[in-house]
Write a protein that holds these residues in place. Structure first.
Motif, PDB file in Angstrom:
ATOM      1  N   LEU A  32       0.845  -1.187   0.000  1.00 51.47           N
ATOM      2  CA  LEU A  32       0.000   0.000   0.000  1.00 51.47           C
ATOM      3  C   LEU A  32       0.881   1.237   0.000  1.00 51.47           C
ATOM      4  N   TRP A  33       0.429   2.263  -0.653  1.00 56.24           N
ATOM      5  CA  TRP A  33       1.186   3.507  -0.753  1.00 56.24           C
ATOM      6  C   TRP A  33       0.855   4.433   0.399  1.00 56.24           C
ATOM      7  N   GLY A  34       1.663   4.470   1.388  1.00 57.99           N
ATOM      8  CA  GLY A  34       1.565   5.420   2.493  1.00 57.99           C
ATOM      9  C   GLY A  34       0.197   6.014   2.730  1.00 57.99           C
ATOM     10  N   ASP A  35       0.096   7.335   2.635  1.00 57.02           N
ATOM     11  CA  ASP A  35      -1.169   8.005   2.932  1.00 57.02           C
ATOM     12  C   ASP A  35      -1.969   8.340   1.675  1.00 57.02           C
ATOM     13  N   THR A  36      -1.608   7.742   0.530  1.00 52.99           N
ATOM     14  CA  THR A  36      -2.398   7.926  -0.682  1.00 52.99           C
ATOM     15  C   THR A  36      -3.113   6.624  -1.002  1.00 52.99           C
ATOM     16  N   GLU A  37      -4.142   6.710  -1.808  1.00 54.24           N
ATOM     17  CA  GLU A  37      -4.856   5.496  -2.188  1.00 54.24           C
ATOM     18  C   GLU A  37      -4.127   4.841  -3.344  1.00 54.24           C
ATOM     19  N   GLY A  38      -3.717   3.617  -3.177  1.00 53.15           N
ATOM     20  CA  GLY A  38      -3.057   2.888  -4.236  1.00 53.15           C
ATOM     21  C   GLY A  38      -2.132   1.830  -3.696  1.00 53.15           C
ATOM     22  N   SER A  39      -1.606   1.038  -4.616  1.00 58.16           N
ATOM     23  CA  SER A  39      -0.734  -0.057  -4.219  1.00 58.16           C
ATOM     24  C   SER A  39       0.124  -0.492  -5.394  1.00 58.16           C
ATOM     25  N   SER A  40       1.163  -1.246  -5.098  1.00 61.08           N
ATOM     26  CA  SER A  40       2.008  -1.905  -6.086  1.00 61.08           C
ATOM     27  C   SER A  40       2.145  -3.358  -5.667  1.00 61.08           C
ATOM     28  N   VAL A  41       2.397  -4.235  -6.636  1.00 62.54           N
ATOM     29  CA  VAL A  41       2.442  -5.670  -6.376  1.00 62.54           C
ATOM     30  C   VAL A  41       3.798  -6.241  -6.797  1.00 62.54           C
ATOM     31  N   TRP A  42       4.314  -7.131  -5.965  1.00 65.41           N
ATOM     32  CA  TRP A  42       5.487  -7.953  -6.279  1.00 65.41           C
ATOM     33  C   TRP A  42       4.966  -9.371  -6.399  1.00 65.41           C
ATOM     34  N   ALA A  43       5.220 -10.049  -7.547  1.00 65.55           N
ATOM     35  CA  ALA A  43       4.624 -11.376  -7.718  1.00 65.55           C
ATOM     36  C   ALA A  43       5.498 -12.313  -8.534  1.00 65.55           C
ATOM     37  N   PRO A  44       5.957 -13.414  -7.906  1.00 61.83           N
ATOM     38  CA  PRO A  44       6.669 -14.451  -8.653  1.00 61.83           C
ATOM     39  C   PRO A  44       5.677 -15.384  -9.346  1.00 61.83           C
TER      40      PRO A  44
ATOM     41  N   ASN B 285      -5.115   5.780 -16.099  1.00 61.59           N
ATOM     42  CA  ASN B 285      -6.467   6.324 -16.019  1.00 61.59           C
ATOM     43  C   ASN B 285      -7.124   6.133 -17.374  1.00 61.59           C
ATOM     44  N   ASP B 286      -8.416   5.872 -17.408  1.00 58.16           N
ATOM     45  CA  ASP B 286      -9.207   5.793 -18.633  1.00 58.16           C
ATOM     46  C   ASP B 286      -8.516   4.906 -19.678  1.00 58.16           C
ATOM     47  N   LEU B 287      -8.427   3.640 -19.359  1.00 62.22           N
ATOM     48  CA  LEU B 287      -7.684   2.688 -20.184  1.00 62.22           C
ATOM     49  C   LEU B 287      -8.185   2.625 -21.626  1.00 62.22           C
ATOM     50  N   ALA B 288      -9.487   2.609 -21.835  1.00 65.83           N
ATOM     51  CA  ALA B 288     -10.020   2.506 -23.199  1.00 65.83           C
ATOM     52  C   ALA B 288      -9.542   3.671 -24.063  1.00 65.83           C
ATOM     53  N   SER B 289      -9.605   4.881 -23.552  1.00 64.05           N
ATOM     54  CA  SER B 289      -9.142   6.045 -24.310  1.00 64.05           C
ATOM     55  C   SER B 289      -7.634   6.006 -24.517  1.00 64.05           C
TER      56      SER B 289
ATOM     57  N   GLY C 282     -10.284  -4.444 -11.848  1.00 59.86           N
ATOM     58  CA  GLY C 282     -10.194  -3.338 -12.780  1.00 59.86           C
ATOM     59  C   GLY C 282     -10.164  -3.800 -14.217  1.00 59.86           C
ATOM     60  N   LYS C 283      -9.767  -2.891 -15.086  1.00 59.33           N
ATOM     61  CA  LYS C 283      -9.637  -3.176 -16.512  1.00 59.33           C
ATOM     62  C   LYS C 283      -8.163  -3.413 -16.819  1.00 59.33           C
ATOM     63  N   PHE C 284      -7.907  -4.372 -17.711  1.00 60.20           N
ATOM     64  CA  PHE C 284      -6.542  -4.733 -18.064  1.00 60.20           C
ATOM     65  C   PHE C 284      -6.385  -4.795 -19.576  1.00 60.20           C
ATOM     66  N   ALA C 285      -5.229  -4.401 -20.058  1.00 60.21           N
ATOM     67  CA  ALA C 285      -4.858  -4.581 -21.459  1.00 60.21           C
ATOM     68  C   ALA C 285      -3.353  -4.831 -21.484  1.00 60.21           C
ATOM     69  N   HIS C 286      -2.883  -5.402 -22.567  1.00 58.47           N
ATOM     70  CA  HIS C 286      -1.465  -5.736 -22.680  1.00 58.47           C
ATOM     71  C   HIS C 286      -0.900  -5.196 -23.991  1.00 58.47           C
TER      72      HIS C 286
ATOM     73  N   TRP D  50      -3.218  -1.296 -16.408  1.00 60.10           N
ATOM     74  CA  TRP D  50      -4.261  -1.595 -15.432  1.00 60.10           C
ATOM     75  C   TRP D  50      -4.960  -0.320 -14.992  1.00 60.10           C
ATOM     76  N   GLU D  51      -6.271  -0.287 -15.190  1.00 60.99           N
ATOM     77  CA  GLU D  51      -7.104   0.774 -14.632  1.00 60.99           C
ATOM     78  C   GLU D  51      -7.821   0.170 -13.431  1.00 60.99           C
ATOM     79  N   PRO D  52      -7.308   0.418 -12.221  1.00 61.14           N
ATOM     80  CA  PRO D  52      -7.874  -0.241 -11.046  1.00 61.14           C
ATOM     81  C   PRO D  52      -9.282   0.245 -10.704  1.00 61.14           C
ATOM     82  N   THR D  53     -10.046  -0.647 -10.090  1.00 62.02           N
ATOM     83  CA  THR D  53     -11.333  -0.263  -9.523  1.00 62.02           C
ATOM     84  C   THR D  53     -11.072   0.481  -8.222  1.00 62.02           C
ATOM     85  N   ASP D  54     -12.085   1.141  -7.706  1.00 57.32           N
ATOM     86  CA  ASP D  54     -11.938   1.840  -6.423  1.00 57.32           C
ATOM     87  C   ASP D  54     -11.543   0.880  -5.317  1.00 57.32           C
ATOM     88  N   SER D  55     -12.112  -0.329  -5.303  1.00 60.34           N
ATOM     89  CA  SER D  55     -11.791  -1.288  -4.251  1.00 60.34           C
ATOM     90  C   SER D  55     -10.354  -1.785  -4.369  1.00 60.34           C
TER      91      SER D  55
END
Length: 124
Positions: free
Chosen positions: A39-51, A73-77, A99-103, A115-120
C-alpha cells in the motif's frame, strides 16, 4: 489519461513457493500465492510484487522473464491514443474484479500490462 504509476513487477522463477518462503525467512516479506501488495503510504493505491512459475504463459507472446504492470487512467481512451502511435496491443481489453486490463508489447518485445484499477483495488 495515461500512466499514473507502477502497478507491479511480475517475474518468472523456478519455484514460486520456495522463493516466497526465502523472501519471508530472509527478508521478512510475507506474501501469498498472488505475491505481495504494498500500500502507498497516505495515498490510495498499491504496487504488487509477484513471482510466477517458470512455465507460465501469462507473459506470452513475450519470451521475457518478467512483466511490468503500469497503472493508467481511462484505459479505453489510452489504448486508442497509443494504437494511433503504432503500439502493438496484445489481445482485447479485459474487465475483472480488480479493474480493466490490457497488454502491449514495447520496442524490445517486453509484455507490459496496463491496469485501470477499480476503487476497491485502490484500497487493498
Amino acid at each position: 489519461m495515461g500512466i499514473t504509476g507502477l502497478g507491479g513487477v511480475f517475474f518468472k522463477c523456478n519455484d514460486p513457493d520456495k522463493l516466497r518462503e526465502w523472501y519471508q525467512e530472509k527478508l521478512g516479506l510475507t506474501s501469498d500465492q498472488y505475491g505481495k501488495t504494498f500500500l502507498w503510504g497516505d495515498t490510495e493505491g498499491s504496487s504488487v510484487w509477484a513471482p510466477f512459475a517458470k512455465d507460465t504463459t501469462y507473459f506470452s507472446p513475450s519470451d521475457k522473464e518478467f512483466m511490468i504492470n503500469f497503472r493508467v487512467n481511462d484505459l479505453a481512451s489510452y489504448l486508442e491514443v497509443i494504437r494511433a502511435k503504432g503500439v502493438e496491443v496484445v489481445g482485447e481489453l479485459q474487465v475483472e474484479i480488480y479493474g480493466k486490463f490490457a497488454h502491449i508489447l514495447d520496442l524490445e518485445g517486453n509484455k507490459i500490462e496496463l491496469w485501470e484499477p477499480t476503487d476497491s483495488a485502490m484500497k487493498s
